[in-house]
Design a protein around this motif. Structure first.
Motif, PDB file in Angstrom:
ATOM      1  N   GLY A   1       0.859  -1.119  -0.140  1.00  0.00           N
ATOM      2  CA  GLY A   1      -0.131  -0.049  -0.041  1.00  0.00           C
ATOM      3  C   GLY A   1       0.853   1.292   0.073  1.00  0.00           C
ATOM      4  N   SER A   2       2.197   1.119   0.396  1.00  0.00           N
ATOM      5  CA  SER A   2       2.950   2.423   0.389  1.00  0.00           C
ATOM      6  C   SER A   2       3.640   2.380  -1.054  1.00  0.00           C
ATOM      7  CB  SER A   2       4.066   2.375   1.347  1.00  0.00           C
ATOM      8  OG  SER A   2       3.253   2.145   2.493  1.00  0.00           O
TER       9      SER A   2
ATOM     10  N   SER B   1       6.344   4.230   4.580  1.00  0.00           N
ATOM     11  CA  SER B   1       5.929   2.996   5.268  1.00  0.00           C
ATOM     12  C   SER B   1       5.136   3.107   6.329  1.00  0.00           C
ATOM     13  CB  SER B   1       7.241   2.134   5.740  1.00  0.00           C
ATOM     14  OG  SER B   1       6.972   1.172   6.392  1.00  0.00           O
ATOM     15  N   LYS B   2       4.151   2.513   6.431  1.00  0.00           N
ATOM     16  CA  LYS B   2       3.102   3.007   7.755  1.00  0.00           C
ATOM     17  C   LYS B   2       3.709   2.564   8.968  1.00  0.00           C
ATOM     18  CE  LYS B   2      -1.477   1.649   9.498  1.00  0.00           C
ATOM     19  NZ  LYS B   2      -2.597   0.914   8.946  1.00  0.00           N
ATOM     20  N   THR B   3       4.374   1.368   8.981  1.00  0.00           N
ATOM     21  CA  THR B   3       5.021   0.986  10.203  1.00  0.00           C
ATOM     22  C   THR B   3       6.505   1.230  10.354  1.00  0.00           C
ATOM     23  OG1 THR B   3       5.653  -0.999   8.947  1.00  0.00           O
ATOM     24  CG2 THR B   3       3.729  -1.130  10.315  1.00  0.00           C
TER      25      THR B   3
ATOM     26  N   THR C   1       8.977  -2.309   7.597  1.00  0.00           N
ATOM     27  CA  THR C   1       8.794  -3.348   6.632  1.00  0.00           C
ATOM     28  C   THR C   1      10.339  -3.683   6.003  1.00  0.00           C
ATOM     29  OG1 THR C   1       6.763  -2.640   6.176  1.00  0.00           O
ATOM     30  CG2 THR C   1       7.689  -3.956   4.425  1.00  0.00           C
TER      31      THR C   1
ATOM     32  N   GLU D   1      -6.134  -8.473  -0.919  1.00  0.00           N
ATOM     33  CA  GLU D   1      -5.646  -8.346   0.524  1.00  0.00           C
ATOM     34  C   GLU D   1      -6.807  -8.333   1.551  1.00  0.00           C
ATOM     35  OE1 GLU D   1      -1.350  -7.218   1.899  1.00  0.00           O
ATOM     36  OE2 GLU D   1      -2.707  -5.453   2.167  1.00  0.00           O
TER      37      GLU D   1
HETATM   38  O1  F6P Z   1       2.700  -7.108   3.903  1.00  0.00           O
HETATM   39  C1  F6P Z   1       1.460  -6.552   3.727  1.00  0.00           C
HETATM   40  C2  F6P Z   1       1.735  -4.987   4.145  1.00  0.00           C
HETATM   41  O2  F6P Z   1       1.489  -4.949   5.585  1.00  0.00           O
HETATM   42  C3  F6P Z   1       0.594  -4.368   3.499  1.00  0.00           C
HETATM   43  O3  F6P Z   1      -0.744  -4.561   4.060  1.00  0.00           O
HETATM   44  C4  F6P Z   1       1.035  -3.012   3.633  1.00  0.00           C
HETATM   45  O4  F6P Z   1       0.685  -2.152   2.426  1.00  0.00           O
HETATM   46  C5  F6P Z   1       2.541  -3.311   3.019  1.00  0.00           C
HETATM   47  O5  F6P Z   1       2.944  -4.383   3.873  1.00  0.00           O
HETATM   48  C6  F6P Z   1       3.649  -2.085   3.514  1.00  0.00           C
HETATM   49  O6  F6P Z   1       3.423  -1.858   4.743  1.00  0.00           O
HETATM   50  P1  F6P Z   1       4.349  -0.541   5.290  1.00  0.00           P
HETATM   51  O7  F6P Z   1       3.487   0.796   4.920  1.00  0.00           O
HETATM   52  O8  F6P Z   1       3.858  -0.755   6.842  1.00  0.00           O
HETATM   53  O9  F6P Z   1       5.674  -0.702   5.034  1.00  0.00           O
END
Ligand code: F6P
Length: 547
Positions: A160-161, A211-213, A216, A359
């Motif tokens: 999604g990023s 990256s949301k988290t 990754t 997803e």
């Molecule tokens: O692995 C799947 C996922 O969690 C997706 O849902 C998300 O869009 C992608 O990884 C990237 O995550 P992030 O933006 O935290 O890096």
């Protein structure tokens, strides 16, 4: 407030059972018969809303089918679930989160409450910061470390990023600043990074780490490679501030990476990754097309949100497309949906929709953790016409599988070079006509085709399609189109009683990869404790890699 509606199990709902019986009655009916019975079918089974003309007449359904499908939506409390989503209820139950991507495109001054707070002011505060930054990069006021202007923006992110910004950059290329390029590094395969950067000048390159988290694997590995690439050329840690910005919900990790949080654009845990292209994740899009076009994109999303929230189900574009999709998925046993945009700029739409849909609804248990007894999300695939016509359309026309298709086209081209657009659209209209009506044996024989060849030349037809026609591909229309599919996916998830907003299915592979990485990196013969297949593969890789 949490809604208390407890739906009857899907296959026991009255409308579901009526649909099952109705299916037995109409499963063999041919579109040729349906059109012959009702000369107005083409106009009657069409819906005009929000700048789209949806022709759904070439589907294997009748007024009764639509009535029953709408009843199914009612029995599934779709209305209640829509309100629950829009009003910030924590409908992502496995992650205990609200689902408020619709707040990202709410107009300034709107109110959307999440945990007692109106989130719209913070949404607009981030949009304003993004706009200011985008303008500075676009105008050349934001300079690289050596004083040169930024020529290339590289978005580092995955899932999604990445998919939304990548799709939107192509879709809105016509509206983008041509003296500024946007590129994408997503894959952990170093070739992605190498190819994207090989002809770039570090002092003219801006990395947006999305990256949301901010944890990754792929994104962090690529971001660290980018950092090294930049420092190798510019030789000074101070350069990082000029060449890196971050988009994330995780300020602590952004800081740890070494990006000043003053150069971070935030979003919130109530935005799912695959629903985030209109949050700060869209920064590369905004830099490419400018804040005004980005606002038009958001306004398009918002217009479709309002339509979805207020239009009666039978006049509701996302609901109608969801119900028709469900009809094939659950009653005809169709496994896939092909998305076929007749627009070069929408080349990445199918890939984007793959994540959005698969997803979200690729789930085998319902929201209460019960194994489902019915099919859930379909396989989404596709590519732009007319390219696909010369490869996989054969199977759609004459193969043994039923593949419902969405055809998406525009009446006006952004590049009027005669005679291209009429030829493109002639193919667009021809395909849905051919798929629906085919060519009978009698028609083939009437052409004087030799007996032995006749079976090969017959087209059964009765292949269902939706035709989605809009005037012109603009940022606003793109926003509406994406929101349409978002809400289609949501509607199907509600009826299937899923949590469409988690994605636990991606976790196991990530955990196993983390365990295998040191096993591949180690120079010694570390003991392997996987299954015999995985052990043998890893051993082989380690041997070959050392040679
Ligand atoms: O692995 C799947 C996922 O969690 C997706 O849902 C998300 O869009 C992608 O990884 C990237 O995550 P992030 O933006 O935290 O890096």
């Amino acid at each position: 407030m949490t809604s208390t509606f407890a739906p009857t199990p899907l296959t026991q709902r009255a409308a579901w059972q009526a649909l099952a019986a109705h299916y037995e009655q109409i499963r063999e009916i041919h579109l040729r018969e349906l059109f012959a019975e009702d000369p107005t079918r083409g106009e009657r089974f069409a819906l005009e809303a929000e700048g789209f003309y949806l022709d759904y007449s070439k589907n294997r359904l009748t007024d009764e089918t639509l009535r029953l499908l709408s009843a199914l939506a009612e029995e599934s409390d779709l209305r209640g679930r829509i309100e629950a989503m829009f009003s910030g209820e924590k409908i992502n139950t496995t992650e205990k989160r609200s689902v408020l991507h619709t707040a990202l495109r709410a107009p300034r001054g709107a109110t959307v409450i999440e945990d007692g707070e109106n989130v719209v002011p913070e949404v607009h505060a981030v949009l304003d910061r993004m706009a200011e930054f985008a303008d500075r990069v676009r105008s050349g006021e934001w300079r690289g470390y050596t004083g040169r202007r930024i020529r290339t923006v590289v978005n580092i992110g995955i899932g999604g990023s990445y998919l939304g910004p990548d799709m939107a950059y192509d879709a809105l290329k016509h509206y983008s600043a041509r003296d500024l390029k946007v590129r994408f590094v997503a894959n952990v395969d170093g070739s992605n990074f190498a190819e994207v950067t090989h002809d770039l000048e570090p002092d003219e390159t801006l990395f947006i780490v999305c990256s949301k988290t901010f944890t990754t694997l792929e994104t962090m590995t690529n971001a660290h490679s980018a950092r090294r690439w930049c420092l190798a050329a510019l030789g000074d840690e101070q350069a990082i501030a000029k060449h890196f910005v971050a988009v994330s919900t995780n300020a602590a990790e952004v800081e740890k990476f070494g990006i000043d949080t003053a150069h971070m654009f935030g979003f919130w845990d109530w935005v799912g990754g695959r629903y985030s292209m209109d949050s700060a994740i869209g920064l590369s899009t905004m830099i490419a097309v400018g804040p005004e076009h980005f606002r038009a994109l958001l306004d398009g999303f918002h217009a479709m949100d309002e339509h979805f929230r207020t239009a009666p189900f039978e006049r509701n574009l996302p609901v109608l497309m969801a119900l028709i999709g469900l009809w094939y998925n659950n009653f005809f046993g169709a496994q896939t949906v092909a998305v076929l945009p007749y627009d070069y700029y929408l080349g990445k739409l199918p890939a984007y929709l793959q994540q959005l849909d698969m997803e979200s609804n690729g789930k085998h248990v319902d929201i209460d953790g019960q194994q489902v007894t019915y099919q859930t999300g379909p396989i989404i695939w596709g590519q732009p016409g007319t390219d696909g016509q010369h490869s996989f359309y054969q199977l759609i026309h004459q193969g043994t599988k039923l593949i419902p298709c969405d055809f998406i086209g525009f009446c006006q081209t952004l590049n009027p070079i005669a005679p291209h657009h009429d030829q493109l659209m002639a193919n667009f209209f021809a395909q849905t006509e051919a798929l629906a009506f085919g060519k009978t044996e009698a028609e083939v024989r009437a052409e004087g085709v030799a007996d032995w060849l006749v079976p090969h030349r017959v087209f059964e037809g009765n292949r269902p399609t939706n035709t989605l026609l809009a005037e012109r591909l603009t940022p606003g229309v793109l926003g509406k189109l994406i929101a349409l599919y978002e809400h289609k996916v949501f509607t199907q998830g509600v009826i299937w009683n899923l949590d469409s907003f988690d994605q636990w299915g991606v976790e196991l592979g990530k955990v196993l990869a983390q365990r295998i990485i040191p096993e591949l990196e180690s120079t010694g013969e570390t003991a392997l404790t996987h299954d015999s297949s995985t052990n043998a593969l890893i051993r082989r890789y380690r041997r070959a890699k050392r040679q």
